[in-house]
Write a protein that holds these residues in place. Structure first.
Motif, PDB file in Angstrom:
ATOM      1  N   SER A  25      -0.202   9.438  11.603  1.00 48.83           N
ATOM      2  CA  SER A  25       0.258  10.170  10.425  1.00 48.83           C
ATOM      3  C   SER A  25       0.302  11.644  10.817  1.00 48.83           C
ATOM      4  O   SER A  25      -0.693  12.193  11.282  1.00 48.83           O
ATOM      5  N   ASP A  50      -2.728  16.620   2.318  1.00 46.94           N
ATOM      6  CA  ASP A  50      -3.430  15.598   1.527  1.00 46.94           C
ATOM      7  C   ASP A  50      -2.694  14.257   1.601  1.00 46.94           C
ATOM      8  O   ASP A  50      -3.310  13.205   1.681  1.00 46.94           O
ATOM      9  N   TYR A  51      -1.361  14.337   1.572  1.00 48.84           N
ATOM     10  CA  TYR A  51      -0.610  13.080   1.590  1.00 48.84           C
ATOM     11  C   TYR A  51      -0.688  12.401   2.967  1.00 48.84           C
ATOM     12  O   TYR A  51      -0.831  11.187   3.064  1.00 48.84           O
ATOM     13  N   ALA A  75       1.092   4.185  -2.862  1.00 51.51           N
ATOM     14  CA  ALA A  75       0.946   5.624  -2.588  1.00 51.51           C
ATOM     15  C   ALA A  75       2.171   6.400  -3.069  1.00 51.51           C
ATOM     16  O   ALA A  75       2.302   7.598  -2.803  1.00 51.51           O
ATOM     17  N   ARG A  77      -5.625   7.037   5.420  1.00 52.59           N
ATOM     18  CA  ARG A  77      -6.813   6.343   4.925  1.00 52.59           C
ATOM     19  C   ARG A  77      -6.467   5.165   4.014  1.00 52.59           C
ATOM     20  O   ARG A  77      -6.946   4.055   4.204  1.00 52.59           O
ATOM     21  N   ASP A  78      -5.630   5.423   2.975  1.00 52.88           N
ATOM     22  CA  ASP A  78      -5.414   4.407   1.927  1.00 52.88           C
ATOM     23  C   ASP A  78      -4.398   3.347   2.345  1.00 52.88           C
ATOM     24  O   ASP A  78      -4.398   2.243   1.808  1.00 52.88           O
ATOM     25  N   ASP A 125      -0.548  20.094  -0.090  1.00 51.14           N
ATOM     26  CA  ASP A 125      -0.075  18.828  -0.632  1.00 51.14           C
ATOM     27  C   ASP A 125       0.393  17.895   0.498  1.00 51.14           C
ATOM     28  O   ASP A 125       0.121  16.695   0.485  1.00 51.14           O
ATOM     29  N   ARG A 178       0.828  -1.214   0.000  1.00 53.38           N
ATOM     30  CA  ARG A 178       0.000   0.000   0.000  1.00 53.38           C
ATOM     31  C   ARG A 178       0.863   1.266   0.000  1.00 53.38           C
ATOM     32  O   ARG A 178       0.516   2.277  -0.607  1.00 53.38           O
ATOM     33  N   ASP A 199      -7.188   1.333   5.445  1.00 46.96           N
ATOM     34  CA  ASP A 199      -7.547   0.275   4.513  1.00 46.96           C
ATOM     35  C   ASP A 199      -6.966  -1.065   4.966  1.00 46.96           C
ATOM     36  O   ASP A 199      -7.646  -2.090   4.979  1.00 46.96           O
ATOM     37  N   ARG A 210      -3.894  10.762   2.958  1.00 48.68           N
ATOM     38  CA  ARG A 210      -3.895   9.617   2.034  1.00 48.68           C
ATOM     39  C   ARG A 210      -3.263   8.382   2.708  1.00 48.68           C
ATOM     40  O   ARG A 210      -3.788   7.272   2.615  1.00 48.68           O
ATOM     41  N   ILE A 211      -2.149   8.604   3.394  1.00 52.56           N
ATOM     42  CA  ILE A 211      -1.492   7.500   4.100  1.00 52.56           C
ATOM     43  C   ILE A 211      -2.409   6.970   5.204  1.00 52.56           C
ATOM     44  O   ILE A 211      -2.589   5.762   5.373  1.00 52.56           O
TER      45      ILE A 211
END
Lengths: 467, 467
Positions: A228, A171-172, A59, A178-179, A168, A55, A183, A175-176
Motif C-alpha cells: 500500500s 490514513d486511507y 472500505a 490493515r483492514d 487523509d 473488504r 485482516d 486502512r487498506i
C-alpha cells in the motif's frame, strides 16, 4: 506408497514445483514467463478475490476498469515511475496489420492511465476522496519467472485513490493495509504477515512511502504479499489532478495506490504446504469437506450427507468416482489440501458411521454420520486456528533478534529472518546486504506499528532473503 | 428542466453517447478504440458476471486462466481461424527492452492457447467432457470503435470444452446457449433475444456451427449478444487433442466454445433506455432502490429504512447528500435507471410516508414508510416483467414477415427486422444484402428451435442492420 512430491527438506523449490503440478494448480504457458492457472488454482484465487473484494468495498472503494494499453508517453510523465518500469515493459508496435505511430505499452500497473481519468473526474473537493479499485491482468517482462510468484503476466487488484489532504491519503493507505490486506491474510489465509514500511531503496517507483505485508515461507525466506503506497502529489502533478478547495483555491490531490495479486496463491502454498501437498485454511478453501464414496453402495448416503452439509453452509464436494481406486483419490485430496475428508464405505454405512480424516490437525477416526453437521464447523475453525498458530510459531522460532550486520547475515544464512536496529544498518549497510542478495523486507516501529518515518528512533529492520 | 440527453428519435447513436457520459457508464481511453468502464458501468458488468458465472458453474464448467500472450505460430495452426483474426491483431514485438525472436499476439480469443493445454490434459475418455471457462480481456483492433459495443479491448467470458462425441459437443453448445445465455438474458436482463443459427457466411472463424442470441435495439437494429459454437474436430486436429476410447482407439475430441461480453451492457442500454436515460431491470440492478433524503432532517429515518430494506435482501443505496440540490440528484438517479426511488422529506416524515417514484412503470405516489419492505419486492418484480413485455412488444411490432428480398430490404429500411424464408434468400441473396450493409442475423426453424442444418426446409432468415 510411492513418493508423490520431493520432500521439502530435500529441495524446497522443487517441492513447490511438484505441488503446483501434482495438485493441478498452475503450469507454464508457451510464452516464456507466462502461466496457466488451472481450475483448482483458480478456485483458490476466486475465493481470495471474493474475500478481498468484500473488504475493499467495505472500505468504500468502487470497482472500475481501465485499458490494458497505455500510450508510451504516459509512462514517461513521472520520472521515477518510468525508470522503475522501463526494463520490464511489453510493447505493442503493430495493431490491425499496421505499424503504430505511437507504440503502446501493455500496462505494468495502471497509475498513469487511471490518473489521466482522475484528472477529468476530480474537479472539486466535493469529488474527494475518489476511491477506485480494479481487478485486472498486468505484464512485467520477467527474466527469472517462477510460477505464481513472479510471472510475466499476473492477475491482481490495484486500488487508486485521490484525497484532499496528505493526512487523509495516509490514513486511507493504512486502512487498506490493515483492514483489507492484514485482516484478510491473517483471518482468512491464516498467514501471520509482518506489516511494515519499505526503505527508500525498496520503495515503489513514484511513491513517497511504501508499506508492505511480508510472509515467511516454509523455507524461511520472505515473500511480499501486498503493498500500500502513499504517492504524495507526484502523479497529481504529472497528470494535473487538481481540485477546487472550499476556499476557492486550486490544489493538487494527495494519492495512494495498493495491490495484491495471484502471488498470494503462491504464498499460501509455500507457507502452509507440507510433504503431502497443500493445506488450505478452511475459511478460504473452495472445498472445505470432501465426501468420498469408497464403494458405489455408499453413493446415496454420501449424496444425502453432501446435501445436508451444503445446506448448513459448508462448502462440500462429493467424490463419487467409485471406479477410480480409492487410494489414488485419497492421495489427490491430500495433495489438494482439502481440510476434511469424510470417507464412507459399505461397512461404515452399516454402523451409521464415516471415517473423518483431518488434513491439518492430522488423525483419522470414525464418527456418527448424523453428528457431522454439528461437528464440522468447530473442526474447521479449530484447523483454521491451528494453521495460523503453526505459521506464527515458525516465524517466531526462525526470526533472530540481532545487534550487528554480521549476525543478521548469519541468521538469514541459517534459514530464517533477522531483526536488527535500523540505526545499526542504515542505507549503506542495506546496500552491503544487497550484494549478498539479502534485503530489508521492511522497517517496523518498536511498538509494532508502521513507522511514519524511515529514520524514526527505534525502527527495526527485518532482513531476509526474498522470493 | 434543461434537456439532459439528445432525444432518441432525433439521433439514437448520439442519445447512446449521451447516456454513457451522463450516467457515468463508460468513456474513451487514450489509445484509440479502448475504453474506461466507470464504476456504475462496471457495477452493471459485475452483476452480469455474477449471474452468468452462476449459470456456467451450474452447467458444470470450471473457471481457469490462460495467458494474454499467444505465440504467433499458434494462431496459424487453424487456417480459417488465422484468416478470420489476422486483420485485427495487436502484436507485441518488444519485451523487457529487447526485440522478441518470435512476436507474440495479444489474445483476440483463446481457442489456440487453451487447446494447447487441452492437448496435454486430455488423454483418456475419462478426462471428458472437459469444461473450462475463462473471464478475461481480449483485444481486436477496431477501426470503427463504439463504446461497449465494439472496442479494441473488451471484457468477456469464453468457454472452451472438449467432448468424446459430436452429439455430446452439440448438446453442450445448445445447453450453454439456452440454460446460460438465453435464461440470463430473458430472465435477468429482460431482453427477448432471438435464438438461432448463423449462416456459413457469418460463422465464427474455425467453427462448424455458430449459434447466436440477437437483440433488437431501441432503433430497430440488431445486436449479437452472445454466441455458442460447435468447433467439430478442427482445433482438435490442429492441436492434436486426442483421447483413448474405452475400446482402446485414439480419437480426436469434439469441441465447443462460447462467449458473452461487456457488449451486453451496451445492449441493455440500447434496449431499455429512454429519453430520460437508462432503465435497469430490477433483477440486474446493482441498486434496486435509491432512498433519497430530500432534506437533512430525514437522514435518520432514511437510514433506518435503508437498513430495513437491506435486511430484506433488497439492494439499496442511501442518498443522503442533502447539500446537493434535490432536483439534480433526482435527475441523476433517473439517468442511471435505478428502478425505484423512495424520497423522504420532512413533510413526509411527519405523516409517516415517503414518495415512491417508479422509473420503469412510471408514476409517483405517497406510501406509508412502514409498508415499503412488504411492498417493494412485488413492485420490483412487476417492473421486471414490464420491461420484458415492452421489449417483446417492440420486437414483435417492428418485425415484418415478408416473402421477397425486396420486401425485406424495405422492412429493414423502415427501422425494423424482416423475417423471410431462407429458401427465398440463400447464400447469393445474402451476399446481395451485404452490399447494402444488411445481414442475416440468424436462421430459425419453423418451430422456433435452432436449425441443425442451414438448409433445412422451413428455415426462416432474420434480416437486419447490425451494430
Amino acid at each position: 506408497m510411492a513418493r508423490v512430491l520431493t520432500p521439502q527438506a530435500e529441495d524446497f523449490p522443487r517441492w513447490y514445483q511438484d505441488v503446483l503440478a501434482k495438485a493441478e494448480l498452475a503450469e507454464n504457458g508457451p510464452v516464456r514467463g507466462t502461466m496457466v492457472i488451472r481450475p483448482y488454482g483458480y478456485a483458490l484465487w476466486e475465493r481470495m478475490q471474493s474475500e478481498v473484494d468484500d473488504r475493499i468495498k467495505a472500505a468504500g472503494a468502487r470497482n472500475a476498469y481501465f485499458p490494458l494499453f497505455i500510450p508510451e508517453s504516459y509512462l514517461k510523465r513521472e520520472a521515477q515511475h518510468v525508470e522503475g518500469f522501463s526494463p520490464e515493459l511489453a510493447v505493442v508496435t503493430i495493431g490491425g496489420g499496421k505499424e503504430l505511430e505511437e507504440p503502446v505499452v501493455v500496462r505494468p500497473t495502471s497509475e498513469t492511465i487511471i490518473n489521466a481519468s482522475f484528472a477529468k473526474w476530480v474537479q472539486s473537493y466535493r469529488d474527494l476522496p475518489m476511491l477506485i479499485n480494479q481487478w485486472a491482468n498486468v505484464v512485467r517482462w520477467e527474466m527469472r519467472p517462477r510460477l505464481l510468484l513472479r510471472t510475466t503476466e499476473f492477475l491482481w487488484q490495484e486500488g487508486h485513490t485521490a484525497h484532499a489532504t496528505e493526512q487523509d491519503a495516509r490514513d486511507y493507505a493504512i486502512r487498506i493495509l490493515r483492514d483489507v490486506y492484514e485482516d484478510f491474510m491473517v483471518d482468512v489465509l491464516a498467514l501471520p504477515v509482518v506489516v511494515g514500511r519499505k526503505t527508500a531503496r525498496e520503495r515503489f517507483a513514484g511513491a513517497t512511502n511504501t508499506m508492505t505485508l511480508e510472509l515467511m515461507t516454509g523455507d524461511g525466506k520472505a515473500l511480499q504479499m501486498g503493498t500500500s503506497h502513499e504517492l504524495g502529489q507526484n502523479f497529481a502533478r504529472a497528470f494535473d489532478i487538481n481540485f477546487l478547495t472550499p476556499s476557492g483555491e486550486r490544489e493538487f490531490a494527495w494519492q495512494t495506490s495498493w495491490g495484491s495479486s495471484t502471488r498470494m496463491v503462491g504464498g499460501l502454498i509455500m507457507a502452509h504446504g507440507d510433504d503431502a501437498g497443500l493445506r488450505v485454511p478452511p475459511r478460504l478453501a473452495p472445498t472445505q469437506v470432501a465426501i468420498i464414496v469408497v464403494k458405489a453402495e455408499a453413493t446415496e448416503a454420501a449424496a444425502r450427507l453432501s446435501d445436508e452439509l451444503s445446506s448448513e453452509g459448508i462448502r462440500v464436494e462429493l467424490d463419487d468416482r467409485a471406479d477410480v481406486p480409492f487410494g489414488r483419490r485419497a492421495v489427490d485430496w491430500e495433495l489438494k489440501g482439502v481440510p476434511v475428508r469424510v470417507e464412507i464405505g459399505p461397512r461404515d454405512l452399516a454402523g451409521g458411521t464415516a471415517m473423518l480424516v483431518r488434513r491439518i490437525a492430522g488423525g483419522k477416526e470414525p464418527v456418527a454420520v448424523d453428528a457431522l453437521a454439528d461437528l464440522l464447523p468447530a473442526v474447521l475453525e479449530e484447523d483454521q486456528a491451528l494453521l495460523l498458530r503453526q505459521s506464527r510459531e515458525r516465524r517466531e522460532s526462525r526470526t533472530a533478534d540481532v545487534a550487528t550486520v554480521g549476525e543478521a547475515v548469519e541468521a538469514v544464512g541459517a534459514g530464517g529472518w533477522a531483526r536488527l536496529p535500523w540505526a545499526a544498518l542504515g542505507a549503506e549497510g542495506e546496500a552491503g546486504l544487497a550484494e549478498q542478495s539479502l534485503t530489508v523486507r521492511c522497517l517496523v516501529a518498536e511498538d509494532g506499528s508502521v513507522p511514519d518515518d524511515e529514520d524514526a528512533p527505534g525502527n527495526v529492520a527485518v532482513v531476509a532473503r526474498a522470493y
